[in-house]
Enzyme design. Structure first.
Site, short mmCIF file in Angstrom:
data_model
loop_
_atom_site.label_atom_id
_atom_site.label_comp_id
_atom_site.label_asym_id
_atom_site.label_seq_id
_atom_site.Cartn_x
_atom_site.Cartn_y
_atom_site.Cartn_z
N ARG A 129 1.65 1.38 -6.55
CA ARG A 129 1.94 0.97 -4.89
C ARG A 129 0.75 0.33 -4.95
O ARG A 129 1.11 -0.54 -3.81
CB ARG A 129 2.14 2.00 -3.96
CG ARG A 129 3.56 2.32 -4.27
CD ARG A 129 4.41 3.28 -3.02
NE ARG A 129 4.33 2.26 -1.77
CZ ARG A 129 5.29 1.36 -1.36
NH1 ARG A 129 6.87 2.15 -2.29
NH2 ARG A 129 5.72 0.96 -0.82
N ASN A 159 0.74 -0.46 5.95
CA ASN A 159 0.94 -1.06 4.85
C ASN A 159 2.01 -1.66 5.86
O ASN A 159 3.20 -2.17 5.85
CB ASN A 159 2.12 -0.43 4.43
CG ASN A 159 2.82 -1.14 3.13
OD1 ASN A 159 2.54 -1.91 2.54
ND2 ASN A 159 3.55 -0.08 2.12
N GLY A 160 1.44 -3.42 5.35
CA GLY A 160 1.73 -4.52 6.23
C GLY A 160 0.66 -5.54 6.03
O GLY A 160 -0.49 -6.06 5.80
N GLU A 202 0.40 -9.91 -17.93
CA GLU A 202 0.62 -9.25 -16.82
C GLU A 202 -0.94 -7.85 -17.09
O GLU A 202 -1.10 -7.54 -16.32
CB GLU A 202 1.83 -8.83 -15.76
CG GLU A 202 2.67 -8.76 -16.26
CD GLU A 202 3.88 -8.16 -15.90
OE1 GLU A 202 4.03 -8.08 -14.23
OE2 GLU A 202 4.87 -7.41 -16.25
N HIS A 215 7.76 -32.14 -26.16
CA HIS A 215 7.74 -32.78 -25.08
C HIS A 215 6.34 -32.64 -24.69
O HIS A 215 6.41 -33.19 -23.40
CB HIS A 215 8.65 -32.42 -24.10
CG HIS A 215 9.89 -33.24 -24.16
ND1 HIS A 215 10.33 -34.31 -24.34
CD2 HIS A 215 11.38 -32.39 -24.63
CE1 HIS A 215 12.15 -34.39 -25.05
NE2 HIS A 215 12.12 -33.54 -24.98
N TRP A 242 -3.78 -1.96 -1.26
CA TRP A 242 -4.07 -3.39 -2.14
C TRP A 242 -3.65 -4.03 -1.36
O TRP A 242 -3.06 -4.35 -0.11
CB TRP A 242 -2.14 -2.88 -2.21
CG TRP A 242 -1.92 -4.88 -3.86
CD1 TRP A 242 -2.96 -4.96 -4.41
CD2 TRP A 242 -1.02 -6.03 -3.50
NE1 TRP A 242 -2.45 -6.10 -5.40
CE2 TRP A 242 -1.28 -6.58 -4.54
CE3 TRP A 242 -0.52 -5.93 -2.44
CZ2 TRP A 242 -0.85 -7.84 -4.78
CZ3 TRP A 242 0.14 -7.33 -3.03
CH2 TRP A 242 -0.01 -7.96 -3.72
N GLU A 283 10.03 -14.05 -19.66
CA GLU A 283 9.89 -13.06 -19.46
C GLU A 283 8.84 -12.38 -21.00
O GLU A 283 8.14 -11.13 -19.85
CB GLU A 283 10.78 -12.00 -19.01
CG GLU A 283 11.16 -10.55 -19.29
CD GLU A 283 10.10 -9.60 -17.97
OE1 GLU A 283 10.03 -10.64 -17.20
OE2 GLU A 283 9.85 -8.63 -18.24
N LYS A 290 5.66 -10.38 -19.08
CA LYS A 290 4.67 -8.59 -19.42
C LYS A 290 3.28 -9.21 -20.00
O LYS A 290 2.76 -8.12 -20.69
CB LYS A 290 5.56 -8.53 -21.05
CG LYS A 290 6.70 -8.24 -20.03
CD LYS A 290 7.50 -6.99 -19.42
CE LYS A 290 7.30 -7.03 -18.03
NZ LYS A 290 7.82 -7.82 -17.01
N CYS A 304 1.29 -1.50 0.18
CA CYS A 304 0.03 0.02 -0.58
C CYS A 304 0.68 1.47 0.49
O CYS A 304 2.26 1.96 0.11
CB CYS A 304 -0.45 0.11 1.22
SG CYS A 304 -1.48 -1.08 1.69
N LYS A 324 2.99 -2.34 -7.72
CA LYS A 324 4.33 -2.87 -8.50
C LYS A 324 5.27 -3.03 -7.09
O LYS A 324 6.46 -3.81 -7.48
CB LYS A 324 4.69 -1.33 -7.96
CG LYS A 324 5.84 -0.61 -8.67
CD LYS A 324 6.18 -1.30 -10.08
CE LYS A 324 7.95 -1.42 -10.58
NZ LYS A 324 7.67 -1.79 -11.57
#
Ligand code: AGP
Length: 609
Positions: free
Chosen positions: A27, A100-101, A489, A505, A74, A482, A486, A2, A604
């Site tokens: 955030r 935040n936590g 997400e 396979h 968040w 990667e 991208k 957050c 983030k």
């Protein structure tokens, strides 16, 4: 994860808090709120959804008062609803908290408080902490907070205010970032520097276990046992413009286009051309210590884990050091074989990812030397490792990591070069590597000059697909991972990255005319093998988009579309091949109307487990 911000000073707090939350919204953005001490008590206003929902609710009824706190959330405990939004208050409604936590023992504390008559309005662990402070409160907020924090387990970056103490703001940190902004006769607390830059560049980074008391005359830092702690005041060198979008439609595109500059910044001061090696004093490891490293473990999450995989190829190929790359979330709970001969490299853009921080702490507990490749200066991981290299990529605001990724690979190249030249790499090979590194920024610019070609590929092949495959070999296998991440997400398309040879396979069963397949196929040591893989996919009707080097007529003949990238050393190709894939995912997401900078469900930096 957050965003929190607090203010005490001569100015009206509410607008300053909202402006701060706008800069922190990346955030976490599923709900937000502010609380202001307004002379009659506490005015608390909060709303679910984006910050704009809170601003609509406040409208022209801006609460008055010069002490306040604000939060953008968040969700970790409790759905993203208005009752669960911060700030939360204690039973009396006169003490407010933002946090935040995670408070890990909140359930037991809540039960005990309920048994003593407390009633709760939310499902959050944060409200429990507010009530606990309220219970300890005897007219001294600082003391009540310190007492309560001695009873809680978990992670927090938090701030408290009380209607009965209009001249005090109390904040504390343990496991989540928090810093103090030192203004002209005004003081701030915040999760990071972005809400402070327009007011001050002078900041104090708090460490775990520290509590700060802001008053209208200044601030003082102490620990939970009341021991006074003196802290240096740091100067932030990021100006506001760097944080703002600078005219780009999205932070992500701005940051993709910053990569020629960010790569220069990462390499700056580290390349010793004459000696064909790198300078990496920040690792705090002597050459003898580097020579004696028996094994390297790289630990990270997400995109940073992908850069670690590239580091494995580099270090094993050039420095001949055995390397393992571990998901931090797995490493921290395994019983890893790590000791004083192991060098553990933690990679993290934010420097606050909880799993990576925990993995590094676990490695330290077992005697390993730890170094960090981190972007955010003063972040927790950067301050807890034994040494490290800052990426200096500048603030990365878009949730999808781009410039940090290429800077991480560049930083790994610097470490590789130093270690390799201490062992078996010749000075000429070292100089060749440096020359190739120095050319990369200009080569990235060449790619960035052709974004319209990539936008056309996005439109033709990926915009409407439901699935996609990304295939690469060797050091470009992590690039396939990667590229797929991208796309996943930010466009919400299911995409998978795979070693190209692994297709036969099983996954090749997925291939048909509806499956676009992106091949990363530079002219490297395994080029002929990947040509065969392309033929296998084409034989089954798959659509092939191939990243190639100019003049590769063999793949041009086979693929449905190609995009040529400049040539470089095999081990450095990921820095170039990743750029078109960043842009590909960006254009697909924009075409699909997705929220590119703040994709759903993501934040983030994941500062919780
Ligand atoms: C990358 O695009 C993602 N946003 C995510 O995987 C990220 O790389 C991961 O959470 C690690 O973050 P860090 O680098 O800040 O530790």
């Amino acid at each position: 994860m957050c965003g929190i911000v607090g203010y005490i000073g001569p100015r009206q707090a509410a607008e300053l808090l909202l402006e701060g939350l706008r800069r922190l919204e990346y955030r976490g953005y599923d709900s937000s709120g502010i609380a202001v001490v307004n002379g009659h008590g506490l005015k608390v206003m909060k709303a679910a959804g984006k910050l704009s929902m809170l601003e609509q609710q406040i409208g022209d009824r801006m609460p008055s008062g010069t002490l306040g706190i604000g939060h953008t959330r968040w969700a970790t405990h409790g759905a993203p609803t208005t009752p669960n939004a911060h700030p939360h208050t204690d039973q009396s409604g006169r003490i407010a908290i933002i946090h935040n936590g995670i408070i890990e023992n909140s359930t037991s504390i809540r039960k005990a408080l309920e048994a003593r008559g407390h009633t709760f309005k939310s499902e959050t662990d944060t409200e429990v902490l507010a009530h606990l402070v309220g219970e300890f409160y005897q007219g001294d907020l600082e003391d009540a907070v310190a007492q309560a924090l001695r009873d809680v387990d978990g992670a927090y970056g938090l701030a408290f205010i009380s209607a009965d103490e209009p001249g005090v703001l109390v904040a504390a940190r343990k496991g989540s970032p928090l810093l103090v902004g030192v203004g002209e006769n005004e003081w701030f607390v915040a999760s990071d520097a972005s809400p402070l830059l327009q007011h001050t560049r002078s900041v104090v980074y708090l460490d775990d276990g520290e509590l700060v008391v802001l008053t209208r005359d200044g601030y003082r830092v102490r620990n939970l046992q009341s021991t006074r702690i003196s802290k240096p005041v740091n100067q932030i060198d990021w100006d506001l413009a760097m944080v703002e979008r600078n005219g780009y439609p999205h932070f992500m595109l701005k940051e993709i286009c910053e990569q020629p500059e960010s790569l220069c910044n990462t390499l700056r001061g580290h390349l010793l051309d004459d000696e064909g090696t790198s300078r990496v004093h920040g690792l705090n490891l002597s050459d003898d210590e580097l020579k004696q490293v028996g094994r390297i473990v790289i630990t990270a999450c997400g995109t940073s884990w992908h850069s670690g995989l590239i580091g494995e190829y580099m270090l094993e190929e050039m420095a001949r050091v055995p390397v393992e790359v571990e998901y931090a979330s797995e490493f921290r709970y395994r019983n890893p074989v790590v000791d004083h001969r192991t060098l553990v490299i933690g990679i993290s853009q934010s420097g606050e990812t909880a799993d990576t921080l925990a993995a590094i702490r676990e490695a330290k507990r077992r005697g390993a030397r730890t170094v960090g490749l981190v972007n955010v200066v003063g972040s927790t991981i950067a301050r807890e490792v034994d040494g490290g290299i800052y990426l200096h990529a500048g603030p990365e605001v878009g949730v999808a990591s781009t410039k940090a990724f290429t800077s991480q690979v560049a930083a790994l190249a610097l470490v590789t070069l130093r270690v390799a030249r201490l062992r078996n790499l010749s000075i000429l090979q070292g100089r060749q590597f440096i020359e190739a590194l120095r050319r990369l920024p200009e080569q990235i610019s060449e790619i960035l000059d052709r974004t319209s070609e990539i936008e056309a590929l996005a439109d033709r092949f990926l915009k409407t697909t439901s699935n996609a495959l990304y295939l690469g070999r060797g050091v470009n296998f992590p690039v396939a991972l990667e590229g797929a991440l991208k796309l996943k997400e930010i466009s919400y398309i299911h995409a998978e990255g795979y070693p190209a040879a692994e297709m036969k396979h099983g996954p090749i069963a997925l291939i048909d005319e509806n499956m676009p397949v992106v091949f990363i196929a530079p002219r490297d040591a395994v080029h002929s093998k990947i040509v065969s893989n392309i033929e296998e996919v084409k034989a089954r009707g798959g659509k092939v988009i191939a990243l190639i080097n100019a003049g590769d007529t063999e793949i041009e003949r086979l693929a449905d579309a190609t995009f040529a990238i400049p040539e470089t050393l095999d081990l450095l190709t990921p820095i170039l091949t990743s750029i078109p894939l960043q842009l590909l995912s960006y254009y697909v997401a924009v075409a699909r109307g997705c929220n590119v900078d703040q994709p759903r469900n993501l934040a983030k930096s994941v500062t919780v487990e």
